[in-house]
Write an enzyme that holds these catalytic residues in place. Structure first.
Site, mmCIF file in Angstrom:
data_model
loop_
_atom_site.group_PDB
_atom_site.id
_atom_site.type_symbol
_atom_site.label_atom_id
_atom_site.label_comp_id
_atom_site.label_asym_id
_atom_site.label_seq_id
_atom_site.Cartn_x
_atom_site.Cartn_y
_atom_site.Cartn_z
ATOM 1 N N ARG A 163 -1.761 6.930 9.497
ATOM 2 C CA ARG A 163 -1.950 6.371 8.156
ATOM 3 C C ARG A 163 -2.097 7.487 7.100
ATOM 4 N NH1 ARG A 163 -3.785 1.058 8.294
ATOM 5 N NH2 ARG A 163 -2.964 0.004 10.141
ATOM 6 N N ARG B 102 0.854 -1.203 0.000
ATOM 7 C CA ARG B 102 0.000 0.000 0.000
ATOM 8 C C ARG B 102 0.883 1.244 0.000
ATOM 9 N NH1 ARG B 102 -3.734 0.095 5.048
ATOM 10 N NH2 ARG B 102 -4.939 -1.493 3.929
ATOM 11 N N CYS C 128 -13.970 -1.529 6.290
ATOM 12 C CA CYS C 128 -12.998 -0.858 5.422
ATOM 13 C C CYS C 128 -13.618 0.007 4.328
ATOM 14 C CB CYS C 128 -12.050 -1.879 4.816
ATOM 15 S SG CYS C 128 -11.083 -2.750 6.062
ATOM 16 N N CYS D 285 -7.881 -10.766 1.379
ATOM 17 C CA CYS D 285 -7.975 -10.323 2.766
ATOM 18 C C CYS D 285 -8.126 -11.517 3.718
ATOM 19 C CB CYS D 285 -9.155 -9.372 2.940
ATOM 20 S SG CYS D 285 -9.289 -8.837 4.648
ATOM 21 N N CYS E 18 -15.310 -3.122 -0.081
ATOM 22 C CA CYS E 18 -13.926 -3.374 0.328
ATOM 23 C C CYS E 18 -13.329 -4.497 -0.508
ATOM 24 C CB CYS E 18 -13.881 -3.748 1.808
ATOM 25 S SG CYS E 18 -14.452 -5.434 2.112
ATOM 26 N N LYS F 217 -5.869 7.731 12.213
ATOM 27 C CA LYS F 217 -6.296 8.181 10.882
ATOM 28 C C LYS F 217 -6.718 9.646 10.910
ATOM 29 C CE LYS F 217 -7.550 3.630 9.224
ATOM 30 N NZ LYS F 217 -8.586 2.751 8.656
ATOM 31 N N CYS G 129 -16.465 -8.144 6.162
ATOM 32 C CA CYS G 129 -16.406 -8.439 7.601
ATOM 33 C C CYS G 129 -16.709 -7.152 8.367
ATOM 34 C CB CYS G 129 -15.034 -9.026 7.978
ATOM 35 S SG CYS G 129 -13.776 -7.787 8.332
ATOM 36 N N LYS H 119 -3.654 1.899 14.895
ATOM 37 C CA LYS H 119 -3.598 2.851 13.787
ATOM 38 C C LYS H 119 -4.241 4.184 14.174
ATOM 39 C CE LYS H 119 -6.299 -0.343 11.700
ATOM 40 N NZ LYS H 119 -6.981 -1.058 10.641
HETATM 41 FE FE1 SRM Z 1 -9.042 -1.766 6.443
HETATM 42 C C1 SRM Z 1 -7.670 -4.361 8.124
HETATM 43 C C2 SRM Z 1 -8.227 -3.143 3.517
HETATM 44 C C3 SRM Z 1 -9.766 1.154 4.907
HETATM 45 C C4 SRM Z 1 -10.739 -0.746 9.235
HETATM 46 N N1 SRM Z 1 -8.047 -3.438 5.908
HETATM 47 C C5 SRM Z 1 -7.512 -4.365 6.764
HETATM 48 C C6 SRM Z 1 -6.660 -5.381 5.997
HETATM 49 C C7 SRM Z 1 -5.258 -4.858 5.946
HETATM 50 C C8 SRM Z 1 -6.746 -6.839 6.508
HETATM 51 C C9 SRM Z 1 -5.720 -7.277 7.489
HETATM 52 O O1 SRM Z 1 -5.466 -6.607 8.506
HETATM 53 O O2 SRM Z 1 -5.170 -8.346 7.259
HETATM 54 C C10 SRM Z 1 -7.354 -5.280 4.608
HETATM 55 C C11 SRM Z 1 -6.505 -5.672 3.407
HETATM 56 C C12 SRM Z 1 -7.353 -6.267 2.327
HETATM 57 C C13 SRM Z 1 -6.632 -6.453 1.052
HETATM 58 O O3 SRM Z 1 -6.406 -7.621 0.672
HETATM 59 O O4 SRM Z 1 -6.301 -5.468 0.389
HETATM 60 C C14 SRM Z 1 -7.888 -3.865 4.650
HETATM 61 N N2 SRM Z 1 -8.882 -1.089 4.588
HETATM 62 C C15 SRM Z 1 -8.615 -1.840 3.495
HETATM 63 C C16 SRM Z 1 -8.843 -1.058 2.223
HETATM 64 C C17 SRM Z 1 -7.902 -1.435 1.091
HETATM 65 C C18 SRM Z 1 -10.306 -1.264 1.807
HETATM 66 C C19 SRM Z 1 -10.689 -0.869 0.414
HETATM 67 O O5 SRM Z 1 -11.338 -1.696 -0.221
HETATM 68 O O6 SRM Z 1 -10.392 0.238 -0.028
HETATM 69 C C20 SRM Z 1 -8.686 0.366 2.762
HETATM 70 C C21 SRM Z 1 -7.269 0.837 2.737
HETATM 71 C C22 SRM Z 1 -7.131 2.182 3.349
HETATM 72 C C23 SRM Z 1 -5.802 2.841 3.140
HETATM 73 O O7 SRM Z 1 -5.472 3.118 1.990
HETATM 74 O O8 SRM Z 1 -5.129 3.119 4.135
HETATM 75 C C24 SRM Z 1 -9.139 0.170 4.200
HETATM 76 N N3 SRM Z 1 -10.001 -0.051 7.003
HETATM 77 C C25 SRM Z 1 -10.290 0.997 6.177
HETATM 78 C C26 SRM Z 1 -11.259 1.856 6.786
HETATM 79 C C27 SRM Z 1 -11.901 3.069 6.171
HETATM 80 C C28 SRM Z 1 -11.166 4.330 6.454
HETATM 81 O O9 SRM Z 1 -10.111 4.338 7.070
HETATM 82 O O10 SRM Z 1 -11.668 5.379 6.027
HETATM 83 C C29 SRM Z 1 -11.561 1.302 8.033
HETATM 84 C C30 SRM Z 1 -12.614 1.809 9.043
HETATM 85 C C31 SRM Z 1 -12.182 3.032 9.774
HETATM 86 C C32 SRM Z 1 -11.391 2.667 10.994
HETATM 87 O O11 SRM Z 1 -10.190 2.515 10.889
HETATM 88 O O12 SRM Z 1 -12.012 2.534 12.039
HETATM 89 C C33 SRM Z 1 -10.747 0.108 8.154
HETATM 90 N N4 SRM Z 1 -9.146 -2.411 8.359
HETATM 91 C C34 SRM Z 1 -9.952 -1.885 9.333
HETATM 92 C C35 SRM Z 1 -9.855 -2.696 10.505
HETATM 93 C C36 SRM Z 1 -10.606 -2.475 11.836
HETATM 94 C C37 SRM Z 1 -9.826 -1.628 12.770
HETATM 95 C C38 SRM Z 1 -10.474 -1.517 14.120
HETATM 96 O O13 SRM Z 1 -10.371 -0.487 14.733
HETATM 97 O O14 SRM Z 1 -11.061 -2.485 14.596
HETATM 98 C C39 SRM Z 1 -8.969 -3.756 10.189
HETATM 99 C C40 SRM Z 1 -8.529 -4.910 11.117
HETATM 100 C C41 SRM Z 1 -7.405 -4.529 11.979
HETATM 101 O O15 SRM Z 1 -6.800 -3.460 11.861
HETATM 102 O O16 SRM Z 1 -7.103 -5.357 12.836
HETATM 103 C C42 SRM Z 1 -8.554 -3.542 8.837
HETATM 104 FE FE1 SF4 Z 2 -10.992 -7.367 4.752
HETATM 105 FE FE2 SF4 Z 2 -12.969 -6.924 6.415
HETATM 106 FE FE3 SF4 Z 2 -11.524 -4.892 5.549
HETATM 107 FE FE4 SF4 Z 2 -13.164 -6.099 3.895
HETATM 108 S S1 SF4 Z 2 -13.775 -4.998 5.751
HETATM 109 S S2 SF4 Z 2 -11.023 -5.562 3.447
HETATM 110 S S3 SF4 Z 2 -13.090 -8.199 4.576
HETATM 111 S S4 SF4 Z 2 -10.792 -6.504 6.819
#
Ligand code: SRM
Ligand code: SF4
Length: 563
Positions: free
Chosen positions: A137, A68, A478, A435, A429, A207, A474, A205
């Site tokens: 981030r 990323r 995201c 993922c 997502c 943000k 899930c 993280k």
């Molecule tokens: Fe996310 C984890 C993809 C935005 C909340 N996110 C992941 C991971 C890295 C899975 C992992 O930890 O193994 C995913 C990778 C999937 C893949 O194969 O690419 C993933 N997140 C994404 C992306 C690519 C989704 C998308 O389709 O665009 C976004 C990348 C953002 C970036 O460029 O930095 C992405 N993730 C978000 C957002 C939205 C936002 O930030 O505006 C959220 C919700 C906001 C937040 O942070 O509360 C988000 N991602 C999570 C979480 C839950 C965190 C939590 O507080 O519980 C995880 C799981 C974790 O961190 O343990 C996670």
């Molecule tokens: Fe993976 Fe869940 Fe984030 Fe979708 S919402 S990219 S399934 S961690």
């Protein structure tokens, strides 16, 4: 804090605050197809996730990486875009994935391709440091040119904040630029202390997003820290400062009520000159007070939820050395991107382009990747990414517009009416197959679901209504489904929780309406509600507002609309 209560991630950071681990050594061992369990955590700080192709699990594990980039405010010069495109072909799965935080991901990179990909990114002057990990981030900022006279000033502040919050470890440079491990003795590694992050970085993280009211195109309330621009009422081109929002975040776990999505609170106002000092103070307050014993409770939103905004404001003020002023009156009224051709304030043009689920790829009907590469190579526009996973070609002179239209048409990419309205501001997502946390499909089934929405709209005579639909595989959220008018959250294979009632300007968290709805039953669940909306809505009332007012039980907390 005694170490026996700390999570294993905390102990790992303390054991090597340079975050280098043995990444350099593994990179130097061509026979290794993967990183160790510890390094799997360290590489996140370098913008890399170790994954496996879940489609292939039955026949054996194939390790792949996701990389990323860090692209503050989503702005990419033409030359860099061309390098990204080339690297996707050479070392990834021939696609570029726009994320919901305005950056690119490369998927499907095998270990032998990782070094060349990272080197190529660095040569293109792009870094992936701190794109993941317990750090600040990618910083979001409105990327649509000319939607406000403040746009350039706000982008510049976003870059200042992003730069100020970068970790200082030399490990990234040594490993990925110089191509070897960080040459420090173990005791030197142990003694390293980042000036801002200290030795154990953040509990989780962090943000940051900027937005310019009335347009909430960056979903500012979903961020740990938000800066909402305030213009001088006497001169809309003058940036007075920012209202400061804290404590937004969306991730939750099914069946764990201690975890929940939360919209940020408005803490006060700061003059623009204090934006970096405020960002640092908020982040340090999180560093000091976030939960390091339970990763599920370690986000800033839980500090705000547990201790309250007034307590947190005092902590921030103490660290910043100044008081926040009372918040200025501004209101968000809308969200979303602009599509098609629009004039910029400098007289040139930009083209807003819909990218289905953010995936830039070629299909037999629509060769988007090839079209973009050809256009960027020939006309050198700036490329901009939006937080709804869409793309903008910017800075285009009038005389190039026709040729760009023709080039897109040659590759089957429409310009005027790109897709139905319901698709334009919706997103999904990544989910399967990369993922590791996915419980259900998202990106791969979302186009099919949107087809069903289009058919339903036609059946109900809803025409081209705008409804924000978001899906995730899930509950981590995201694609920010908890802010959407219709949010679908993966529960198990083929099953989704249905959340409804997001606000027009994405200013509140929606609410759960039905649990574990089968994919094939989603449209049937929504049909009667959409039919009622058509009959009973107030003039101009959006679906999310209607459901919140007339369908769901009264909300226990108010919408946080003003910021
Ligand atoms: Fe996310 C984890 C993809 C935005 C909340 N996110 C992941 C991971 C890295 C899975 C992992 O930890 O193994 C995913 C990778 C999937 C893949 O194969 O690419 C993933 N997140 C994404 C992306 C690519 C989704 C998308 O389709 O665009 C976004 C990348 C953002 C970036 O460029 O930095 C992405 N993730 C978000 C957002 C939205 C936002 O930030 O505006 C959220 C919700 C906001 C937040 O942070 O509360 C988000 N991602 C999570 C979480 C839950 C965190 C939590 O507080 O519980 C995880 C799981 C974790 O961190 O343990 C996670
Ligand atoms: Fe993976 Fe869940 Fe984030 Fe979708 S919402 S990219 S399934 S961690």
């Amino acid at each position: 804090m005694p170490t026996d209560v700390l999570t294993k991630e905390e102990l790992l950071k303390l054991a090597d605050p340079t975050l280098g681990g043995t990444i350099g050594e593994t990179m130097a061992a061509p026979e290794a197809d993967r990183f160790s369990a510890d390094d799997e955590k360290f590489i996140k700080f370098h913008g890399i996730y170790q994954q496996d192709d879940r489609d292939l699990r039955k026949t054996g594990k194939k390790y792949i990486m996701m990389i990323r980039a860090r692209i503050t405010g989503g702005i990419i010069p033409a030359e860099q875009y061309l390098a990204f495109d080339r690297l996707a072909d050479l070392h990834a799965n021939q696609t570029l994935r726009i994320t919901s935080r305005q950056t690119f991901q490369w998927h499907g990179v095998v270990k032998s391709g990782l070094g060349p990909l990272m080197k190529g990114l660095n040569e293109a002057l792009c870094s992936t440091i701190a794109a993941c990990g317990d750090v600040n981030r990618n910083v979001l900022a409105p990327s649509t040119p000319s939607t406000s006279p403040l746009a350039d000033l706000v982008q510049a502040d976003a870059r200042r904040v992003s730069d100020a919050l970068l970790p200082q470890t030399k490990a990234y440079h040594e490993i990925w630029v110089n191509g070897g491990p960080l040459k420090l003795a173990p005791e030197q590694k142990l003694a390293f202390e980042d000036p801002l992050y200290g030795r154990s970085y953040l509990p989780r993280k962090f943000k940051v997003a900027f937005a310019i009211p009335p347009l909430n195109d960056t979903d500012i309330f979903a961020n740990c820290l938000g800066f909402s621009a305030v213009a001088d009422p006497a001169n809309p081109a003058r940036l007075l400062g920012y209202n400061v929002l804290c404590g937004g975040g969306l991730g939750m776990s099914h069946g764990n009520e201690a975890t929940f999505p939360r919209a940020a609170d408005v803490l006060g106002f700061i003059p623009a000159a204090r934006v970096v000092a405020t960002a640092k103070a908020v982040m340090i307050a999180f560093r000091d007070h976030g939960d390091r014993t339970n990763r599920k409770h370690a986000r800033l939103k839980y500090v705000l939820a547990d201790k309250g905004p007034d307590w947190f404001r005092a902590e921030v003020e103490q660290r910043a050395g100044f008081k926040l002023e009372p918040a200025r009156a501004t209101v968000f009224t809308k969200q979303g991107d602009l599509f098609g051709w629009h004039r910029q304030s400098d007289g040139r043009w930009f083209l807003g382009m819909y990218v289905e689920t953010g995936r830039i790829k070629d299909t037999p009907e629509r060769r988007l990747k090839t079209a973009l590469r050809d256009i960027v190579a020939e006309f050198r526009p700036e490329v901009r990414l939006t937080t709804t996973q869409n793309l903008i070609l910017a800075g285009i002179p009038e005389e190039q517009r026709e040729a760009i239209n023709r080039r897109l048409a040659d590759h089957g990419v429409p310009v005027d009416r790109q897709v139905a309205q319901v698709r334009l501001n919706s997103m999904a997502c990544v989910s399967m197959p990369t993922c590791g946390l996915a419980l259900a499909e998202s990106e791969r089934v979302f186009p099919q679901l949107l087809d069903q929405f289009e058919a339903l709209f036609a059946e109900l005579g809803l025409g081209d209504e705008d409804i924000v639909v978001r899906m995730t595989g899930c509950p981590n959220g995201c694609a920010r489904p908890y802010m959407a008018e219709i949010g679908l959250v993966g529960r198990a294979p083929g099953k989704y929780n249905l959340h409804l009632g997001g606000a027009a300007a994405s200013t509140r968290v929606n609410r759960i309406y039905r649990e574990s709805v089968k994919f094939d039953d989603i449209i049937a669940e929504l049909r009667p509600l959409l039919a009622r909306w058509k009959q009973e809505r107030l003039p101009g009332e959006r679906f999310g507002e209607f459901v919140d007012r007339a369908v769901l039980p009264p909300a226990s907390s108010p919408t946080k609309g003003a910021a």
